[in-house]
Write an enzyme that holds these catalytic residues in place. Sequence first.
Site, PDB file in Angstrom:
ATOM      1  N   LEU A  65       0.845  -1.199   0.000  1.00  0.00           N
ATOM      2  CA  LEU A  65       0.000   0.000   0.000  1.00  0.00           C
ATOM      3  C   LEU A  65       0.879   1.247   0.000  1.00  0.00           C
ATOM      4  O   LEU A  65       2.102   1.155   0.076  1.00  0.00           O
ATOM      5  CB  LEU A  65      -0.917  -0.006   1.226  1.00  0.00           C
ATOM      6  N   THR A  97       6.324   1.087   1.938  1.00  0.00           N
ATOM      7  CA  THR A  97       7.321   1.909   2.629  1.00  0.00           C
ATOM      8  C   THR A  97       6.574   2.795   3.619  1.00  0.00           C
ATOM      9  O   THR A  97       5.807   3.681   3.207  1.00  0.00           O
ATOM     10  CB  THR A  97       8.087   2.797   1.629  1.00  0.00           C
ATOM     11  N   LYS A 172      15.345   1.375   4.681  1.00  0.00           N
ATOM     12  CA  LYS A 172      14.693   1.867   3.457  1.00  0.00           C
ATOM     13  C   LYS A 172      14.651   3.410   3.446  1.00  0.00           C
ATOM     14  O   LYS A 172      14.858   4.042   2.406  1.00  0.00           O
ATOM     15  CB  LYS A 172      13.275   1.284   3.368  1.00  0.00           C
ATOM     16  N   LYS A 247       6.451  11.571   0.714  1.00  0.00           N
ATOM     17  CA  LYS A 247       6.121  10.780   1.912  1.00  0.00           C
ATOM     18  C   LYS A 247       7.390  10.159   2.495  1.00  0.00           C
ATOM     19  O   LYS A 247       7.640  10.212   3.703  1.00  0.00           O
ATOM     20  CB  LYS A 247       5.102   9.706   1.505  1.00  0.00           C
TER      21      LYS A 247
HETATM   22  P1  NAD Z   1       0.405   2.703  -6.071  1.00  0.00           P
HETATM   23  O1  NAD Z   1      -0.327   3.904  -5.648  1.00  0.00           O
HETATM   24  O2  NAD Z   1       0.642   2.461  -7.528  1.00  0.00           O
HETATM   25  O3  NAD Z   1      -0.307   1.379  -5.470  1.00  0.00           O
HETATM   26  C1  NAD Z   1      -0.890   1.306  -4.209  1.00  0.00           C
HETATM   27  C2  NAD Z   1      -2.192   0.526  -4.369  1.00  0.00           C
HETATM   28  O4  NAD Z   1      -2.731   0.233  -3.067  1.00  0.00           O
HETATM   29  C3  NAD Z   1      -3.279   1.288  -5.117  1.00  0.00           C
HETATM   30  O5  NAD Z   1      -3.666   0.540  -6.259  1.00  0.00           O
HETATM   31  C4  NAD Z   1      -4.411   1.429  -4.094  1.00  0.00           C
HETATM   32  O6  NAD Z   1      -5.701   1.352  -4.676  1.00  0.00           O
HETATM   33  C5  NAD Z   1      -4.151   0.247  -3.200  1.00  0.00           C
HETATM   34  N1  NAD Z   1      -4.757   0.315  -1.875  1.00  0.00           N
HETATM   35  C6  NAD Z   1      -4.667   1.295  -0.943  1.00  0.00           C
HETATM   36  N2  NAD Z   1      -5.364   0.965   0.186  1.00  0.00           N
HETATM   37  C7  NAD Z   1      -5.898  -0.261  -0.063  1.00  0.00           C
HETATM   38  C8  NAD Z   1      -6.721  -1.149   0.710  1.00  0.00           C
HETATM   39  N3  NAD Z   1      -7.151  -0.845   1.928  1.00  0.00           N
HETATM   40  N4  NAD Z   1      -7.085  -2.318   0.133  1.00  0.00           N
HETATM   41  C9  NAD Z   1      -6.682  -2.652  -1.108  1.00  0.00           C
HETATM   42  N5  NAD Z   1      -5.892  -1.850  -1.887  1.00  0.00           N
HETATM   43  C10 NAD Z   1      -5.510  -0.671  -1.362  1.00  0.00           C
HETATM   44  O7  NAD Z   1       1.798   2.720  -5.283  1.00  0.00           O
HETATM   45  P2  NAD Z   1       3.155   1.924  -5.655  1.00  0.00           P
HETATM   46  O8  NAD Z   1       3.981   2.770  -6.562  1.00  0.00           O
HETATM   47  O9  NAD Z   1       2.789   0.528  -6.042  1.00  0.00           O
HETATM   48  O10 NAD Z   1       3.872   1.932  -4.224  1.00  0.00           O
HETATM   49  C11 NAD Z   1       3.433   1.097  -3.157  1.00  0.00           C
HETATM   50  C12 NAD Z   1       4.447   1.226  -2.003  1.00  0.00           C
HETATM   51  O11 NAD Z   1       5.753   0.824  -2.467  1.00  0.00           O
HETATM   52  C13 NAD Z   1       4.597   2.664  -1.493  1.00  0.00           C
HETATM   53  O12 NAD Z   1       4.760   2.638  -0.100  1.00  0.00           O
HETATM   54  C14 NAD Z   1       5.871   3.147  -2.180  1.00  0.00           C
HETATM   55  O13 NAD Z   1       6.518   4.159  -1.439  1.00  0.00           O
HETATM   56  C15 NAD Z   1       6.684   1.867  -2.263  1.00  0.00           C
HETATM   57  N6  NAD Z   1       7.661   1.771  -3.372  1.00  0.00           N
HETATM   58  C16 NAD Z   1       7.342   2.186  -4.622  1.00  0.00           C
HETATM   59  C17 NAD Z   1       8.279   2.071  -5.650  1.00  0.00           C
HETATM   60  C18 NAD Z   1       7.972   2.508  -7.065  1.00  0.00           C
HETATM   61  O14 NAD Z   1       8.915   2.594  -7.873  1.00  0.00           O
HETATM   62  N7  NAD Z   1       6.726   2.782  -7.407  1.00  0.00           N
HETATM   63  C19 NAD Z   1       9.532   1.517  -5.393  1.00  0.00           C
HETATM   64  C20 NAD Z   1       9.825   1.075  -4.103  1.00  0.00           C
HETATM   65  C21 NAD Z   1       8.870   1.198  -3.103  1.00  0.00           C
END
Ligand code: NAD
Length: 298
Positions: A65, A97, A172, A247
Amino acid sequence: MATIAFIGLGNMGGPMAANLVKAGHRVQVFDLQPEAVGRVAGAGGIPQASATEAVKHAQVVISMLQSGRQVEALYMTGQDPLFGRMAPGTLVIDCSTIDAATAKATAQRATAHGLDFIDAPVSGGVAGAQAGTLTFIVGGSEDQFARAEPVLHQMGKKVFHAGPHGAGQMAKACNNMLLAVLMAGTCEALNMGINSGLDPKVLSEIIKQSSGNNWALQLYNPVPGVMEQVPAARGYRGGFQVNLMCKDLNIAMELSRDSGSPVPMGAAAKALFNLHQVAGHGEFDFSSLFRMFRQGGE
Ligand code: NAD
């Protein structure tokens, strides 16, 4: 093979869940956004109507999430908290994260329910999630780490045990603060080169073979037209949102305060990403910071 619930199928979670399907698991998937569920269903995930449905009969539950608040709501404070719904002994892996304090509090509450919870944030971006080459940074006990390691290896290449609960999130936060500094510096240097009449492709190659080489330059060039298959090549869509980087920089600032560590470079990067966010770029990839340096020159 296990029954795995995967909750949160966004830019990262979607391809991670798809890799678990490829590894032969039964993967029960849920996201609040139906399109995200549809994409993973196309890759063999089994769509569920709610998070509660998804965790039924699952030996392992994985969440990916956006924020600590979302993680708290899913497991503990929301309308139908999952900690009341999982069988004792379930392994819960949160890959989001979030701040270390929330990760520790969630682990404590999980223990009270007889569950094994670890923090396991990732590095490697969307390309790493797709290719199954992510780095996992785990906080939890030795036993919990040993239990989680095989499944994490099916989504990543490197799996580190950083220390007890919360340690994965602390490591992280250090990594992402440095990434923000490197991306900001890379944008700044490439823009100066362009303004001096240099070709950004040639300049990028020169720096990659020189002492300024770094991850952003190698795999995530922020200048449109230099690399294919990076967010800069598709209008900075997809990838890692500026909102998420902001964030993470807030989390890093909390960690600097709690540990008494000076972070002047991290603070400067935070100011830049915040300005870029309030200028309306929050939903674009973080490499779009390059636009701030161009200031209409693109
Ligand atoms: P994103 O916004 O693309 O995906 C998050 C998903 O979680 C969304 O689809 C949202 O609808 C869903 N969600 C939220 N609450 C929910 C719930 N209660 N039930 C079901 N689904 C729910 O974000 P992302 O880019 O996939 O990043 C996710 C995490 O990973 C974040 O914490 C981010 O900081 C971390 N991260 C991202 C990257 C990157 O390159 N995008 C790399 C490393 C870490």
